[in-house]
Design an enzyme around this catalytic site. Structure first.
Site, PDB file in Angstrom:
ATOM      1  N   GLY A 230       0.772  -1.234   0.000  1.00  0.00           N
ATOM      2  CA  GLY A 230       0.000   0.000   0.000  1.00  0.00           C
ATOM      3  C   GLY A 230       0.800   1.278   0.000  1.00  0.00           C
ATOM      4  O   GLY A 230       0.262   2.340  -0.317  1.00  0.00           O
ATOM      5  N   GLU A 272       4.944  -6.061   3.060  1.00  0.00           N
ATOM      6  CA  GLU A 272       4.839  -6.814   1.799  1.00  0.00           C
ATOM      7  C   GLU A 272       4.727  -5.836   0.638  1.00  0.00           C
ATOM      8  O   GLU A 272       3.697  -5.727  -0.006  1.00  0.00           O
ATOM      9  CB  GLU A 272       3.590  -7.703   1.803  1.00  0.00           C
ATOM     10  CG  GLU A 272       3.727  -9.001   2.553  1.00  0.00           C
ATOM     11  CD  GLU A 272       2.417  -9.787   2.561  1.00  0.00           C
ATOM     12  OE1 GLU A 272       2.410 -10.872   3.141  1.00  0.00           O
ATOM     13  OE2 GLU A 272       1.398  -9.313   2.018  1.00  0.00           O
ATOM     14  N   GLY A 274       5.606  -4.087  -3.032  1.00  0.00           N
ATOM     15  CA  GLY A 274       6.035  -4.384  -4.399  1.00  0.00           C
ATOM     16  C   GLY A 274       6.333  -3.103  -5.136  1.00  0.00           C
ATOM     17  O   GLY A 274       7.457  -2.818  -5.532  1.00  0.00           O
ATOM     18  N   ARG A 275       5.305  -2.260  -5.264  1.00  0.00           N
ATOM     19  CA  ARG A 275       5.433  -0.997  -5.991  1.00  0.00           C
ATOM     20  C   ARG A 275       6.528  -0.114  -5.382  1.00  0.00           C
ATOM     21  O   ARG A 275       7.366   0.439  -6.095  1.00  0.00           O
ATOM     22  CB  ARG A 275       4.092  -0.270  -5.972  1.00  0.00           C
ATOM     23  CG  ARG A 275       3.988   0.895  -6.923  1.00  0.00           C
ATOM     24  CD  ARG A 275       2.728   1.710  -6.646  1.00  0.00           C
ATOM     25  NE  ARG A 275       1.562   0.904  -6.378  1.00  0.00           N
ATOM     26  CZ  ARG A 275       0.648   0.566  -7.293  1.00  0.00           C
ATOM     27  NH1 ARG A 275       0.788   0.963  -8.536  1.00  0.00           N
ATOM     28  NH2 ARG A 275      -0.404  -0.161  -6.956  1.00  0.00           N
ATOM     29  N   ARG A 310      -1.132  -0.779 -17.359  1.00  0.00           N
ATOM     30  CA  ARG A 310      -1.726   0.156 -16.411  1.00  0.00           C
ATOM     31  C   ARG A 310      -2.410   1.367 -17.076  1.00  0.00           C
ATOM     32  O   ARG A 310      -3.528   1.726 -16.688  1.00  0.00           O
ATOM     33  CB  ARG A 310      -0.694   0.633 -15.394  1.00  0.00           C
ATOM     34  CG  ARG A 310      -0.208  -0.481 -14.462  1.00  0.00           C
ATOM     35  CD  ARG A 310       0.704   0.059 -13.369  1.00  0.00           C
ATOM     36  NE  ARG A 310      -0.054   0.738 -12.343  1.00  0.00           N
ATOM     37  CZ  ARG A 310      -0.080   2.040 -12.174  1.00  0.00           C
ATOM     38  NH1 ARG A 310       0.625   2.841 -12.971  1.00  0.00           N
ATOM     39  NH2 ARG A 310      -0.815   2.590 -11.222  1.00  0.00           N
ATOM     40  N   TYR A 314      -6.284   1.284 -16.231  1.00  0.00           N
ATOM     41  CA  TYR A 314      -6.694   2.192 -15.165  1.00  0.00           C
ATOM     42  C   TYR A 314      -6.709   3.661 -15.565  1.00  0.00           C
ATOM     43  O   TYR A 314      -7.106   4.509 -14.760  1.00  0.00           O
ATOM     44  CB  TYR A 314      -5.738   2.066 -13.970  1.00  0.00           C
ATOM     45  CG  TYR A 314      -5.603   0.685 -13.384  1.00  0.00           C
ATOM     46  CD1 TYR A 314      -6.706   0.020 -12.859  1.00  0.00           C
ATOM     47  CD2 TYR A 314      -4.370   0.059 -13.343  1.00  0.00           C
ATOM     48  CE1 TYR A 314      -6.573  -1.240 -12.302  1.00  0.00           C
ATOM     49  CE2 TYR A 314      -4.236  -1.204 -12.790  1.00  0.00           C
ATOM     50  CZ  TYR A 314      -5.332  -1.858 -12.268  1.00  0.00           C
ATOM     51  OH  TYR A 314      -5.203  -3.103 -11.727  1.00  0.00           O
ATOM     52  N   CYS A 341      -5.268  -3.655 -31.421  1.00  0.00           N
ATOM     53  CA  CYS A 341      -6.559  -3.292 -32.006  1.00  0.00           C
ATOM     54  C   CYS A 341      -7.532  -2.902 -30.902  1.00  0.00           C
ATOM     55  O   CYS A 341      -8.615  -3.483 -30.753  1.00  0.00           O
ATOM     56  CB  CYS A 341      -7.103  -4.463 -32.819  1.00  0.00           C
ATOM     57  SG  CYS A 341      -6.033  -4.928 -34.197  1.00  0.00           S
ATOM     58  N   GLU A 342      -7.122  -1.950 -30.100  1.00  0.00           N
ATOM     59  CA  GLU A 342      -7.919  -1.409 -29.003  1.00  0.00           C
ATOM     60  C   GLU A 342      -7.627   0.085 -28.915  1.00  0.00           C
ATOM     61  O   GLU A 342      -6.463   0.482 -28.857  1.00  0.00           O
ATOM     62  CB  GLU A 342      -7.547  -2.070 -27.666  1.00  0.00           C
ATOM     63  CG  GLU A 342      -7.931  -3.524 -27.556  1.00  0.00           C
ATOM     64  CD  GLU A 342      -9.427  -3.722 -27.371  1.00  0.00           C
ATOM     65  OE1 GLU A 342     -10.122  -2.744 -27.015  1.00  0.00           O
ATOM     66  OE2 GLU A 342      -9.909  -4.844 -27.604  1.00  0.00           O
TER      67      GLU A 342
END
Length: 418
Positions: A230, A272, A274-275, A310, A314, A341-342
């Site tokens: 977090g 814990e 990560g980011r 991302r 998001y 193709c998006e």
């Protein structure tokens, strides 16, 4: 304000001569220095350990670097457990935090001696039937409602699928004690990518008070409290990085105010992340293939959302540096796009950048966590290589790029067409 890459244009030109774009590039020096800051911030706690979230950057070379810096690993699946075992992690160097967990995953975690973190009350019986209850066990807490600090509402735990209510925690601890558990932990994750230094201290206070209540009500021997992840990073250039030393001091203040007077001053603190551990120390390197001028000005690059999901998923901001043009005016408005193709396959929308030319190298910042890891193969796109920029300035290929043979490897053409 401009974010500066951890690599120069000259270095990058040499690297791209050896490794074709696109690829993810990681900064060993930055990773090690950040891990050492993390350990320093919590050095006041004898049992402290950072369990790196493997899901963020599941690469064995990166994991080994963090192991050398004293980190454990946080796993959420059987394959992450296998990868961690292959990297030399074992026993309580591994936290297994999962949800909707298959029985086989629990069996492997138990076999490896990992600390198992239960997400739901029903998982007590499920784990017992699947693998038996280990002596050390952890349960995940969800306080419900909204999580607020002095900076306002940070997230809504009550809407989260993770964790147990207080009453379920009490019941789980009592059931686990009856089934032979001896040592307990508490885990919670209440907000994501927070960029305020009071998140961890406020979370810690909640969990410390919870620990005292659970001990008093159940008699459980609580040995560790896992603050989970977090803690975030500033993706935008004007953002200020979290001062982890101040965060650690804030957690200590709550520890001394709540746990020490309760006779629980020997409880270990786990994290814990990560980011925070990896995000700023990785970037996606891509080359400009095309420019298109219709109703907007588009820059087409050889990376796409399959390399970095991302922004498309998001709407997330990732800063972009046009290498060699860092000091030129950002006076051109572009959408920077990939080739899927998006229509949401865009790394930037209406972004002010220096004039971009075909062949320019772009660095997309802060992809060291949840970058390569979230890649996929839509449109038959192949996942990129991963390259480590070592402390001595040399490079190491730590994951080769996928080939068409990799893409087709799971098809049985003999049975399909034979």
């Amino acid at each position: 304000m401009e974010k500066r890459p951890f690599v120069t244009k000259g270095q990058l030109e040499k690297i791209t001569a050896e490794y074709p774009t696109p690829f993810h590039l990681y900064d060993e020096k930055g990773i090690r220095e950040n891990a050492r800051r993390m350990n320093e911030a919590f050095s006041w706690n004898k049992g402290f350990k950072e369990y790196f979230a493997v899901k963020a950057t599941p690469n064995p070379v990166i994991m080994q670097i963090l192991k050398e810096e004293g980190c454990g690993v946080d796993c959420s699946s059987d394959t992450e457990l296998m990868l961690s075992g292959a990297c030399g992690f074992s026993g309580h160097e591994i936290m297994f935090s999962s949800n909707d967990t298959p029985a086989a995953d629990f069996r492997l975690a138990k076999k490896m001696g990992a600390i198992i973190n239960l997400d739901d009350l029903t998982h007590v019986a499920f784990l017992n039937e699947a693998a038996g209850i280990p002596e050390t066990i952890c349960c995940r807490y969800n306080p419900g409602g909204k999580f607020e600090t002095a900076n306002g509402i940070m997230d809504n735990p009550g809407d989260s699928k993770y964790g147990m209510t207080y009453g379920q925690m009490v019941t789980a601890y009592r059931q686990l004690l009856e089934l032979g558990a001896k040592k307990f932990g508490i885990h919670a994750f209440l907000a994501s990518n927070t960029q305020t230094e009071d998140y961890y201290p406020e979370l810690a206070r909640i969990l410390f008070e919870l620990a005292v209540r659970l001990r008093d009500e159940t008699g459980a021997d609580i040995r560790f409290i896992n603050l989970s992840g977090g803690v975030g990073i500033p993706y935008e250039p004007e953002g200020k990085p979290v001062d982890i030393l101040r965060v650690g001091a804030g957690v200590k203040k709550a520890f001394d105010a709540v746990l020490v007077p309760a006779g629980m001053g020997d409880v270990a603190i786990f994290t814990e992340l990560g980011r925070f551990m990896l995000g700023p120390y990785g970037c996606l390197v891509t080359k400009v293939l095309h420019e298109k001028h219709t109703y907007k000005d588009y820059i087409g690059v050889d990376a796409c959302a399959a390399n970095l999901m991302r922004p498309a998923m998001y709407g997330s901001y990732h800063h972009i540096t046009v290498m060699g043009k860092e000091n030129e005016p950002r006076d051109h408005k572009y959408d920077v796009t990939g080739g899927l193709c998006e229509n949401n396959d865009k790394f930037a929308i209406d972004r002010m950048l220096p004039k971009i030319d075909i062949g320019d190298l772009l660095v997309i910042h802060d992809t060291g966590a949840h970058g390569f890891a979230m890649g996929y193969n839509y449109n038959g796109k192949l996942r990129s290589a991963e390259v480590l920029l070592k402390e001595d300035g040399s490079t190491q290929l730590i994951r080769r790029a996928e080939t068409p043979e990799d893409y087709f490897a799971t098809f049985d053409f003999m049975n399909l067409f034979g």
